[in-house]
Design an enzyme around this catalytic site. Structure first.
Site, PDB file in Angstrom:
ATOM      1  N   SER A 123       3.840  15.899  54.756  1.00  0.00           N
ATOM      2  CA  SER A 123       4.507  14.704  54.218  1.00  0.00           C
ATOM      3  C   SER A 123       3.573  13.620  53.695  1.00  0.00           C
ATOM      4  O   SER A 123       4.054  12.604  53.177  1.00  0.00           O
ATOM      5  CB  SER A 123       5.431  14.115  55.275  1.00  0.00           C
ATOM      6  OG  SER A 123       6.454  15.039  55.541  1.00  0.00           O
ATOM      7  N   TYR A 240      14.552   8.813  57.704  1.00  0.00           N
ATOM      8  CA  TYR A 240      13.525   9.651  57.081  1.00  0.00           C
ATOM      9  C   TYR A 240      14.166  10.746  56.244  1.00  0.00           C
ATOM     10  O   TYR A 240      15.046  11.459  56.713  1.00  0.00           O
ATOM     11  CB  TYR A 240      12.662  10.268  58.178  1.00  0.00           C
ATOM     12  CG  TYR A 240      11.380  10.857  57.673  1.00  0.00           C
ATOM     13  CD1 TYR A 240      10.272  10.059  57.455  1.00  0.00           C
ATOM     14  CD2 TYR A 240      11.274  12.223  57.417  1.00  0.00           C
ATOM     15  CE1 TYR A 240       9.079  10.594  57.001  1.00  0.00           C
ATOM     16  CE2 TYR A 240      10.085  12.768  56.962  1.00  0.00           C
ATOM     17  CZ  TYR A 240       8.993  11.950  56.759  1.00  0.00           C
ATOM     18  OH  TYR A 240       7.816  12.477  56.312  1.00  0.00           O
TER      19      TYR A 240
END
Ligand SMILES: *[C@@H]1O[C@H](CO)[C@@H](O)[C@H](O)[C@H]1NC(C)=O
Ligand SMILES: *[C@@H]1O[C@H](CO)[C@@H](O)[C@H](O)[C@H]1NC(C)=O
Ligand SMILES: *[C@@H]1O[C@H](CO)[C@@H](O)[C@H](O)[C@H]1NC(C)=O
Ligand SMILES: *[C@@H]1O[C@H](CO)[C@@H](O)[C@H](O)[C@H]1NC(C)=O
Ligand SMILES: *[C@@H]1O[C@H](CO)[C@@H](O)[C@H](O)[C@H]1NC(C)=O
Ligand SMILES: *[C@@H]1O[C@H](CO)[C@@H](O)[C@H](O)[C@H]1NC(C)=O
Length: 612
Positions: A123, A240
């Site tokens: 990420s 998220y």
């Protein structure tokens, strides 16, 4: 006591400052503006303070690898690369300190681990995708549905028309994290054995489900977005989301006609000169491949913008160096803006940015406790964990890439921060003294002709100044401000009481000074009469305050933790000059302090008294 003439200004000031009433005594650095306490450390490479910290860290890591101390992760299966990046490192691709370890069991991939070895960065890809978005010129306040009209379907459960690119980039779109990937279809029978109902395959999405079907096409994915449920309202709280980055890059692709790979090359790898940052799969020969199950070599398809990039320590070092040096965007304001939180969480210490995971901690510098903001992004891929952190206050960054056990990155990251950051903090304080910020500054008029550029110099020339700056355990402090034999600082409690005292129930005690990132070049007459190129660097006084009065009412001190000192910055003037502005004058080459000016007192450039 009525000092202000207009009653409306009374009311304004009163309501503005009322919450300050309960500020605690001796708050020291708990009440200070954000940013560096003293200027960023410089030239730390080879500094003994850093060397002893990195030695300590190296010994700890080696002790963990050798089994002398508990590592906390299976060392035989885990490789890693660590770098400490500094704003002024000589070669931007070469961290001032780095450490690499190739796991004994790592037989696939590179056998020569280095800063150019490739890892999956998971990420951390989101930081790069947001960076591409910010450079792309798209209007962040446009709705995502403007770019992807498929989302505007009547039956959409999510109000896509109300979700902007900015919401997506900041993780506050309120949409799900994944599409398909959140299913554990391959554990279906296990779930059933626990009492979950049996479901036919038709209950699952058409794509993106491991063990059931393949990756989603763009069309399938957008259809899935119409069927997905919102998690919360846009701009309500951070949720998220990996797919937010798929959507964002679809929007940029739509507008630019470039694929994600091409965008990566056009906006990131090309301009920054990066040779190891690509959309997975990377180069097997350069790869750090762990001897545990892993996703090296995977094609992340449309999920690449959220987590499918490959990179190296050298490439991320260049990127972090550019962030610290404020060069990654055309304007340094854009970089500052990028390093700001955009939402908060339920924790006092965790904020969210674009897409930074910001941790605010007071625990990093135990000898000089103060809040340090860590702008970080973690990354995970199967068999890989990574951390990138920007500590802007110190002009420092940390890059950690691991391959192997997911247990390794947490302890290694904490060890790096806990060992190196206090050393950087100590070096910065020591250099502030060595560079001459602390000391005694007296009227320079007797030893040098006043420069024509110093318009504020007292033309009468007969006034003596004696300013003393010291460094206590917290910050630099203006300790003595003497004008012609009169102690000006001593007057401040009285000055406050006749000016803002009608509205403030506390009095100033210690005059701390902090740099405020305002610098300009100038030419002044040096001590030998020759012209000297200098940098004028603005600092501002921030007073520690002591409370007047006490109360037996409940809640006394409740609001003490609420720092509102920023409301008083630049508040009071004396003849067009702010009484909290002090200006250090640095030699333009060496950046050593050659003078100090107190503009509101018309001090002119005062010269440091050489201490022998
Ligand atoms: C590490 O790898 C070895 C094989 O190389 C394997 O036997 C062992 O179970 C692994 N350990 C862990 C904790 O993953
Ligand atoms: C979306 O935006 C429209 C137009 O501003 C507004 O009328 C509507 O209430 C919004 N819907 C939601 C769910 O916020
Ligand atoms: C190395 O890669 C091969 C081919 O992908 C795989 O079969 C093998 O298990 C890997 N070896 C280790 C130690 O991970
Ligand atoms: C110098 O002194 C005169 C007379 O006292 C005064 O009017 C003038 O403002 C002073 N100049 C400066 C720069 O302070
Ligand atoms: C500063 O002090 C000296 C010596 O006491 C005096 O002669 C001079 O007038 C003073 N200057 C001003 C501007 O007050
Ligand atoms: C300046 O002030 C300091 C501290 O108040 C004092 O120790 C020092 O002697 C003074 N120096 C001069 C030149 O007046």
């Amino acid at each position: 006591m009525m000092v202000f003439s207009s009653p409306s200004s009374h009311r304004f000031l009163g309501s503005l400052l009322l919450p300050l009433l309960l500020l605690p005594a001796d708050a020291a650095l708990e009440s200070r503006p954000p940013g560096p306490v003293v200027p960023r450390p410089r030239h730390v490479d080879g500094h003994t303070g850093l060397a002893s910290a990195t030695d300590k860290l190296t010994r700890a890591l080696e002790g963990a690898l050798a089994g002398d101390i508990e590592a906390g992760w299976p060392v035989e299966n885990t490789s890693f690369s660590i770098g400490l990046v500094m704003h002024d490192q000589e070669d931007k691709a070469v961290p001032v300190w780095e450490y690499h370890h190739l796991a004994a069991g790592s037989t696939n991939g590179t056998q020569h681990i280095s800063r150019d070895s490739q890892y999956l960065i998971g990420s951390i890809s989101k930081v790069i995708s947001d960076y591409i978005l910010l450079l792309s010129g798209l209007d962040l306040d446009e709705s995502i549905a403007t770019f992807l009209p498929e989302l505007a379907a009547e039956e959409s459960r999510i109000a896509w028309g109300n979700i902007t690119l900015r919401h997506l980039a900041n993780q506050v779109a309120g949409i799900p994290p994944n599409y398909g990937f959140s299913e554990y279809y391959y554990l279906k029978e296990y779930f059933e054995s626990l009492g979950f109902p049996h479901l036919g395959d038709s209950a699952y999405a058409q794509c993106g489900i491991i063990g059931l079907n393949g990756g989603c096409t763009r069309e399938q994915f957008l259809r899935g977005m119409v069927e997905s449920y919102p998690v919360t309202q846009p701009s309500e709280r951070p949720v998220y989301s990996n797919i937010a980055f798929t959507l964002l890059m679809f929007a940029v692709e739509e507008r630019t006609g470039k694929s994600y790979s091409e965008l990566l090359e056009t906006y990131f790898s090309g301009p920054l000169g990066l040779s190891n940052t690509v959309v997975s799969p990377g180069d097997d020969d350069k790869a750090v491949i762990p001897p545990v199950d892993n996703s090296w070599g995977s094609d992340y398809g449309i999920n690449a913008p959220g987590g499918g990039l490959v990179s190296s320590l050298s490439d991320l070092s260049i990127f972090v160096h550019g962030i610290l040096g404020r060069t990654v965007f055309d304007s340094d304001t854009a970089v500052r803006e990028w390093l700001k939180p955009t939402s908060s969480t339920g924790s006092l210490y965790s904020l969210v940015g674009t897409p930074w995971e910001i941790y605010r901690t007071q625990d990093l510098t135990p000898d000089h406790p103060h809040v340090v903001d860590i702008y970080a992004k973690g990354g995970s891929a199967y068999g890989y964990q990574a951390q990138l952190a920007v500590l802007d206050e110190y002009g420092a960054g940390v890059v950690l890439l691991t391959a192997g056990s997911a247990l390794a990155s947490g302890p290694i990251y904490d060890a790096v921060l806990a060992t190196l950051v206090p050393a950087l903090d100590e070096i910065a304080r020591e250099q502030a003294v060595d560079r001459g910020y602390a000391g005694m500054f007296i009227d320079g008029a007797s030893c040098s002709p006043s420069s024509s550029s110093l318009a504020s110099k007292d033309a009468n020339g007969s006034v003596a100044f004696n300013i003393t700056v010291v460094q206590d355990g917290d910050s630099l402090v203006l300790q003595g401000v003497e004008r012609n034999g009169t102690d000006i600082l001593a007057s401040f409690q009285d000055i406050w009481s006749v000016t803002v005292g009608g509205f403030l129930a506390f009095k100033p005690s210690t005059a701390r000074i902090f740099p405020v990132d305002i610098r300009s070049e100038d030419l002044i007459s040096g001590l030998d009469g020759a012209k000297q190129r200098v940098i004028r660097e603005d600092w501002r006084v921030e007073w520690d305050v002591a409370l007047n009065g006490a109360t037996d009412l409940p809640g006394a001190g409740l609001s003490a933790g609420n720092y509102l000192g920023w409301m008083l910055t630049d508040w009071m003037y004396y003849g067009s000059e702010s009484i909290d502005r002090v200006v250090f004058v640095l030699d333009a080459e060496s950046e050593e302090v050659v003078g100090l000016e107190i503009p509101y007192l018309r001090s002119g450039v005062l010269r440091p008294v050489k201490t022998l």
